[in-house]
Design a protein around this motif. Structure first.
Motif, PDB file in Angstrom:
ATOM      1  N   PRO A  39      72.485  37.509 131.667  1.00  0.00           N
ATOM      2  CA  PRO A  39      72.379  38.683 131.865  1.00  0.00           C
ATOM      3  C   PRO A  39      73.042  39.103 131.340  1.00  0.00           C
ATOM      4  O   PRO A  39      73.270  39.956 130.173  1.00  0.00           O
ATOM      5  CB  PRO A  39      71.728  39.408 132.663  1.00  0.00           C
ATOM      6  CG  PRO A  39      71.025  38.308 133.568  1.00  0.00           C
ATOM      7  CD  PRO A  39      71.887  37.368 133.636  1.00  0.00           C
ATOM      8  N   GLU A  40      75.017  38.962 131.882  1.00  0.00           N
ATOM      9  CA  GLU A  40      75.954  39.553 131.599  1.00  0.00           C
ATOM     10  C   GLU A  40      76.486  39.480 130.206  1.00  0.00           C
ATOM     11  O   GLU A  40      76.730  40.387 129.316  1.00  0.00           O
ATOM     12  CB  GLU A  40      76.956  39.799 132.163  1.00  0.00           C
ATOM     13  CG  GLU A  40      78.524  40.647 132.341  1.00  0.00           C
ATOM     14  CD  GLU A  40      77.965  42.355 132.779  1.00  0.00           C
ATOM     15  OE1 GLU A  40      78.402  42.787 131.687  1.00  0.00           O
ATOM     16  OE2 GLU A  40      77.112  42.430 133.325  1.00  0.00           O
ATOM     17  N   GLY A  41      76.038  38.246 130.001  1.00  0.00           N
ATOM     18  CA  GLY A  41      76.498  37.469 128.394  1.00  0.00           C
ATOM     19  C   GLY A  41      75.823  38.441 127.823  1.00  0.00           C
ATOM     20  O   GLY A  41      76.418  38.194 126.610  1.00  0.00           O
ATOM     21  N   ALA A  42      74.664  38.392 127.752  1.00  0.00           N
ATOM     22  CA  ALA A  42      73.788  38.646 126.838  1.00  0.00           C
ATOM     23  C   ALA A  42      73.955  39.618 126.112  1.00  0.00           C
ATOM     24  O   ALA A  42      74.161  40.239 125.140  1.00  0.00           O
ATOM     25  CB  ALA A  42      72.425  38.731 127.695  1.00  0.00           C
TER      26      ALA A  42
ATOM     27  N   GLN B 173      68.026  32.907 133.362  1.00  0.00           N
ATOM     28  CA  GLN B 173      68.748  32.341 133.930  1.00  0.00           C
ATOM     29  C   GLN B 173      67.517  31.637 135.119  1.00  0.00           C
ATOM     30  O   GLN B 173      67.663  32.963 135.998  1.00  0.00           O
ATOM     31  CB  GLN B 173      69.938  32.717 134.583  1.00  0.00           C
ATOM     32  CG  GLN B 173      71.032  33.209 133.326  1.00  0.00           C
ATOM     33  CD  GLN B 173      71.753  31.298 133.302  1.00  0.00           C
ATOM     34  OE1 GLN B 173      72.577  31.031 133.830  1.00  0.00           O
ATOM     35  NE2 GLN B 173      71.942  31.448 131.509  1.00  0.00           N
ATOM     36  N   GLU B 174      67.831  30.636 136.092  1.00  0.00           N
ATOM     37  CA  GLU B 174      67.449  30.405 138.037  1.00  0.00           C
ATOM     38  C   GLU B 174      65.574  30.262 137.259  1.00  0.00           C
ATOM     39  O   GLU B 174      65.433  30.953 138.301  1.00  0.00           O
ATOM     40  CB  GLU B 174      68.750  31.315 138.858  1.00  0.00           C
ATOM     41  CG  GLU B 174      69.285  30.337 138.299  1.00  0.00           C
ATOM     42  CD  GLU B 174      70.032  31.082 139.727  1.00  0.00           C
ATOM     43  OE1 GLU B 174      69.890  31.675 140.460  1.00  0.00           O
ATOM     44  OE2 GLU B 174      72.010  30.718 140.196  1.00  0.00           O
TER      45      GLU B 174
ATOM     46  N   PRO C  66      58.945  33.499 133.195  1.00  0.00           N
ATOM     47  CA  PRO C  66      59.786  33.320 132.201  1.00  0.00           C
ATOM     48  C   PRO C  66      58.459  32.716 130.667  1.00  0.00           C
ATOM     49  O   PRO C  66      58.913  33.235 129.519  1.00  0.00           O
ATOM     50  CB  PRO C  66      60.228  32.166 132.339  1.00  0.00           C
ATOM     51  CG  PRO C  66      59.598  32.007 133.411  1.00  0.00           C
ATOM     52  CD  PRO C  66      59.091  33.107 134.476  1.00  0.00           C
ATOM     53  N   GLU C  67      57.419  32.326 131.298  1.00  0.00           N
ATOM     54  CA  GLU C  67      56.919  32.464 130.023  1.00  0.00           C
ATOM     55  C   GLU C  67      56.326  32.907 129.310  1.00  0.00           C
ATOM     56  O   GLU C  67      55.983  32.492 128.095  1.00  0.00           O
ATOM     57  CB  GLU C  67      55.096  31.607 130.943  1.00  0.00           C
ATOM     58  CG  GLU C  67      56.011  30.873 132.373  1.00  0.00           C
ATOM     59  CD  GLU C  67      56.198  29.618 131.622  1.00  0.00           C
ATOM     60  OE1 GLU C  67      55.789  29.038 130.098  1.00  0.00           O
ATOM     61  OE2 GLU C  67      56.805  28.764 132.605  1.00  0.00           O
ATOM     62  N   GLY C  68      56.209  34.624 130.093  1.00  0.00           N
ATOM     63  CA  GLY C  68      56.122  35.449 128.731  1.00  0.00           C
ATOM     64  C   GLY C  68      56.934  35.949 127.711  1.00  0.00           C
ATOM     65  O   GLY C  68      57.395  36.911 127.228  1.00  0.00           O
ATOM     66  N   ILE C  69      57.840  35.306 128.132  1.00  0.00           N
ATOM     67  CA  ILE C  69      59.309  35.581 126.727  1.00  0.00           C
ATOM     68  C   ILE C  69      59.103  35.651 125.534  1.00  0.00           C
ATOM     69  O   ILE C  69      59.269  36.217 124.557  1.00  0.00           O
ATOM     70  CB  ILE C  69      60.384  34.454 126.984  1.00  0.00           C
ATOM     71  CG1 ILE C  69      60.927  35.317 128.546  1.00  0.00           C
ATOM     72  CG2 ILE C  69      62.010  35.244 126.348  1.00  0.00           C
ATOM     73  CD1 ILE C  69      61.896  34.552 129.356  1.00  0.00           C
ATOM     74  N   ALA C  70      58.839  34.314 124.872  1.00  0.00           N
ATOM     75  CA  ALA C  70      58.248  34.339 123.431  1.00  0.00           C
ATOM     76  C   ALA C  70      57.384  35.360 122.644  1.00  0.00           C
ATOM     77  O   ALA C  70      57.556  35.500 121.895  1.00  0.00           O
ATOM     78  CB  ALA C  70      57.156  32.595 123.333  1.00  0.00           C
ATOM     79  N   ALA C  71      56.061  35.740 123.947  1.00  0.00           N
ATOM     80  CA  ALA C  71      55.057  36.699 123.357  1.00  0.00           C
ATOM     81  C   ALA C  71      55.960  37.656 123.134  1.00  0.00           C
ATOM     82  O   ALA C  71      55.948  39.303 122.530  1.00  0.00           O
ATOM     83  CB  ALA C  71      53.963  36.819 124.659  1.00  0.00           C
ATOM     84  N   ALA C  72      57.050  38.398 124.007  1.00  0.00           N
ATOM     85  CA  ALA C  72      57.747  39.857 123.847  1.00  0.00           C
ATOM     86  C   ALA C  72      58.915  39.561 122.861  1.00  0.00           C
ATOM     87  O   ALA C  72      58.964  40.617 122.272  1.00  0.00           O
ATOM     88  CB  ALA C  72      58.714  39.333 125.862  1.00  0.00           C
TER      89      ALA C  72
END
Length: 878
Positions: free
Chosen positions: A787-790, A812-813, A863-869
């Motif tokens: 997250p810090e890198g993002a 991450q993780e 994490p499965e919802g990332i694409a939809a987001a």
């Protein structure tokens, strides 16, 4: 006549009639499981009415702080909308315990009102019980005949069971009552409509001021009535209403009980309160009036509850106090436009007004002020959060009606009030599904009622007379006979039986200490006692089964292992209290405690975190007193004033009798009814295991003693051995841990530097993927960074232009995180807000978050919802 003079006149009058004047009991009840709060003047005298104790005088008078916000008596939702209901009010009362009855009580009342206070007799109406054939209770001919000596017959009203038959609860002492009402209308209004027709009709100027209850009966569990062995008088007169009548105004809020508080609210808000005497006010002014009435009423209830030891919390009595305060805050927020804490400023006015007669509000002023200020700040943050959540609900609504279930979730989870929700929706052209909200509310109440439902049988008396005594200070085993039993069935605990014995060695729960456990043993059986409680001066032994032979002689045996452990913890709390006052200062006062066989918990007033060094000093202080082997010096039945004069600590919010028990270990001397060690050496050792905040100005220490300390250090040794093993058994474990931390810090810096380089390298590749949507540069992508890198990458990409809308996702993780960056120019020109974006997109990863308008983040667990987001992000630019 000022309100302080009215109170004094009442007490002086009844003192002249042979009554003993007693102080108000605390507003918060600690020894009556049937009530959270003192809701009437008679609550502190229940044990006398029930015949379980003997009063110090057969005639008593007082003014009692009362709170009616829960259970059978609940006036909360009426407060503010009318001019005579209150949450907290004072109940002026005179009492006769088997002494005088109707022929003295009613003339006393008439003499005081008409000859001492000089109220206009023509404005007074009285009521008597008309009788009830089903209950086999006749018309109260005696009261009627007495009143005819003073009042014309056309001003004597016959009242039904609802209005003129008073009951303590579903069971217990009860009887007919005779009320006195006053008509405060103008002469022309009185000439047009008879006051008799307005008695008990909720008319704001025709109000009850005094109720004389004649305790003649006992209501049994089956609903039937039986005659009490003695007749009692229980009267109650509303102090605030009496002041209204005396001061010739038509609203309690126009009396000097409330006007100083109202003037302070006016000064703070810049708004004006309109007296009830002013007619035809605007709708806007009426809303202002209601809000101010709510605030000045509620601050009294909350302030006195806190002063008596009840802090706002999420459960029980504390939840009720928090709910009252939050109602006041939201009325200020909605109708007075107060967005910062301000109610706490009223405490100083209250202390000045009432501190002379109720010294607790003066001595606890700082604590009360700080607790209310912190509660205000916290709830205002909740309201702000609720407004954001309501925006989400509105955005999901496809019609012009918002789901009542969703609105109830906001209310139930976040305390966001229904009327504020409805107000905001109306401003947006939407409606609230009120029926759906009410259904959800009723379902929750039904669940709550079901969980707490209790049915109690009548007592079965085996031995007549008041023969029960406590011998547990001197004996842990006693020959006993059972004097009474009762069955109690609750959803929570199932069927239990309450047993009362004549010479109980079992200590009942009280003063923070849990009740004793043990056994009742006869020649043929052993009954397990699972708890001991006290109710209306009776010590109740709780068991899951009754003896087969109730009349057999028993030996009552206290579980000595449990009692000894509790005694060690209880004595340690006394030593710790003295230690805290010595180390931190004499401002420290006990605000609550819990003592059981396993540990102790101690709440105290202090306005800063206790440092590690101070905690060590406290611990050392207590252990030094343990090593000194201080003997217990116990003194029983000494006068309260003498004990305090000799230095005994008395706690605010506790109810003390004329004589008290003092516990002394060295310089520690406290008034206490609990069980203690005979010598501090028995405690063996004392160890603090945690310290933290409970509320503003209130800290909590949890600690252990004796065998629990041995076990604690054994666990610490075991933990150290495991750490050394994982470090491959270094000679110096601490040095090895420090080296490990230093190596970890170096590696972290290296990783951070590598990630920054990686983000810079990614900047060029991602810049090529930016696309334009409706004139805005847009990119939504998952990246292999933490997250810090993002965040670093987002700010790097932000330097490329002034119209970038960017959403980056990391995982991450398996911990998904969304980061949204919006160029500041877009925030202003396109009304875009990164905080709102991540709150909406966070739903796809089952999480949420927030931040600033130009940068915000949301964490989640899916994490499965990332694409939809990421796909949904485009919708913000359409």
């Amino acid at each position: 006549m000022k309100s302080q003079d009215v109170r004094k006149q009442f007490l002086d009058f009844f003192q002249s009639k042979g009554h003993l004047i007693v102080p108000s009991a605390p507003i918060v009840l600690k020894d009556d499981p049937t009530l959270m709060f003192n809701n009437s003047g008679m609550a502190q005298f229940k044990e006398y009415f029930l015949g379980n104790a003997t009063p110090k005088s057969n005639r008593i008078a007082d003014t009692q702080k009362c709170l009616r916000v829960s259970g059978k008596h609940n006036d909360l939702e009426d407060v503010g909308f009318d001019t005579y209901h209150h949450t907290m009010f004072e109940m002026l009362g005179n009492w006769s315990f088997g002494d005088y009855f109707k022929k003295e009580a009613l003339p006393f009342a008439w003499e005081f009102l008409t000859e001492v206070l000089k109220l206009d007799k023509s404005r007074l109406y009285v009521s008597v019980f008309e009788g009830n054939e089903a209950e086999n209770v006749p018309f109260d001919q005696e009261a009627f005949a007495i009143w005819k000596q003073f009042v014309p017959e056309d001003r004597i009203i016959l009242g039904n069971k609802k209005d003129n038959f008073w009951e303590m609860g579903d069971q217990g002492p009860c009887g007919p009552c005779s009320e006195i009402h006053i008509d405060l209308r103008t002469d022309s209004e009185r000439a047009a409509v008879s006051g008799a027709s307005l008695v008990n009709a909720d008319h704001p100027q025709v109000v009850e001021i005094w109720n004389n209850v004649f305790m003649e009966f006992n209501r049994k569990a089956d609903g039937s009535l039986e005659k009490l062995p003695a007749q009692h008088v229980d009267t109650g007169m509303g102090f605030e209403r009496l002041c209204m009548a005396i001061q010739n105004v038509t609203s309690n809020y126009d009396t000097d009980v409330f006007t100083p508080l109202i003037q302070k609210v006016e000064a703070i808000t810049g708004l004006n309160y309109t007296s009830d005497a002013v007619k035809n006010i605007s709708e806007e002014q009426n809303k202002t009036n209601i809000a101010i009435r709510v605030i000045v009423d509620h601050v009294r209830a909350v302030a006195f509850a806190i002063a008596d030891g009840q802090l706002p919390s999420n459960t029980g009595a504390g939840y009720v106090i928090r709910r009252i305060l939050r109602r006041a805050i939201r009325y200020g927020f909605t109708f007075l436009d107060t967005k910062e804490p301000f109610i706490y400023q009223l405490v100083a006015v209250l202390a000045e007004q009432m501190g002379a007669f109720f010294p607790e509000i003066k001595s606890q002023q700082n604590l009360v002020t700080n607790v209310i200020r912190e509660e205000e700040a916290s709830f205002l943050r909740t309201l702000d959060q609720g407004l954001q959540l309501l925006e989400n609900v509105i955005s999901e609504t496809k019609s012009n009606e918002v789901s009542g279930t969703k609105a109830f979730e906001l209310y139930d989870t976040f305390g966001f009030p229904k009327d504020l929700t409805a107000l905001i929706l109306r401003e947006r052209g939407l409606e609230l599904d009120e029926a759906g909200f009410d259904t959800a509310m009723q379902e929750q109440k039904a669940r709550s009622r079901a969980a707490s439902e209790v049915s109690t049988d009548d007592w079965k008396i085996l031995v007549q007379g008041n023969t029960e005594t406590f011998v547990g200070y001197d004996q842990t085993q006693a020959d006993v006979k059972i004097t009474r039993i009762r069955k109690v069935d609750s959803k929570k605990d199932g069927v239990l039986y309450q047993i009362v014995v004549d010479n109980s060695p079992f200590y009942p729960e009280g003063g923070g200490q849990v009740g004793d456990r043990g056994t009742l043993v006869s020649a043929n059986e052993t009954i397990q006692i699972i708890d001991t409680k006290k109710e209306n001066n009776l010590i109740l032994l709780l068991t899951k089964q009754l003896p087969e032979n109730l009349n057999a002689p028993f030996v009552a045996k206290v579980n000595m292992d449990l009692r000894a452990a509790s005694a060690k913890n209880h004595s340690a709390t006394h030593l710790m209290h003295l230690a805290l006052r010595t180390v931190l200062g004499t401002h420290v006062e006990q605000k609550g405690s819990l003592v059981n066989p396993n540990n102790l918990r101690f709440d105290f007033s202090h306005f800063a975190k206790v440092t590690d060094d101070e905690l060590q000093q406290v611990e050392d202080f207590v252990n030094a007193r343990i090593q000194q082997q201080l003997p217990l010096i116990e003194r029983r039945d000494i006068p309260f004033a003498q004990a305090v004069e000799e230095g005994a600590m008395a706690l605010f919010g506790e109810k003390y009798g004329d004589t008290v028990r003092a516990i002394k270990f060295g310089d520690s001397m406290e008034l206490c009814g609990g069980i203690h060690v005979k010598n501090t050496a028995e405690i063996w050792s004392f160890k603090i295991v945690s310290e933290g905040a409970v509320a503003s100005g209130i800290r909590r220490i949890e600690a252990i003693t004796s065998d629990a300390v041995k076990k604690y250090f054994a666990n610490q040794e075991g933990l150290l051995a495991e750490i050394k093993l994982s470090l491959k058994n270094p000679q110096d474990a601490l040095k090895a841990v420090v080296a490990l931390q230093e190596d970890n810090a170096k590696l972290k810096k290296q990783v951070e530097a590598l990630l920054k380089d990686k983000a810079k390298n990614m900047k060029g590749d991602l810049a090529k993927e930016i696309q334009e949507i409706n004139g805005v540069q847009f990119l939504a992508k998952q990246v292999d960074l933490n997250p810090e890198g993002a965040k670093d990458l987002a700010y790097e990409l932000g330097t490329l232009g002034t119209n970038l809308f960017l959403v980056l996702a990391t995982a991450q993780e398996d911990k998904p995180m969304l980061s949204c960056y919006i160029s500041k120019e877009l925030v202003a020109d396109k009304n875009l807000n990164a905080g709102q974006v991540v709150r909406e997109l966070g739903k796809f990863i089952q999480g949420g978050g927030g931040g600033q308008p130009f940068f915000a983040t949301a964490g989640g667990k899916n994490p499965e919802g990332i694409a939809a987001a990421l796909e949904k992000a485009k919708d913000f630019l359409k």
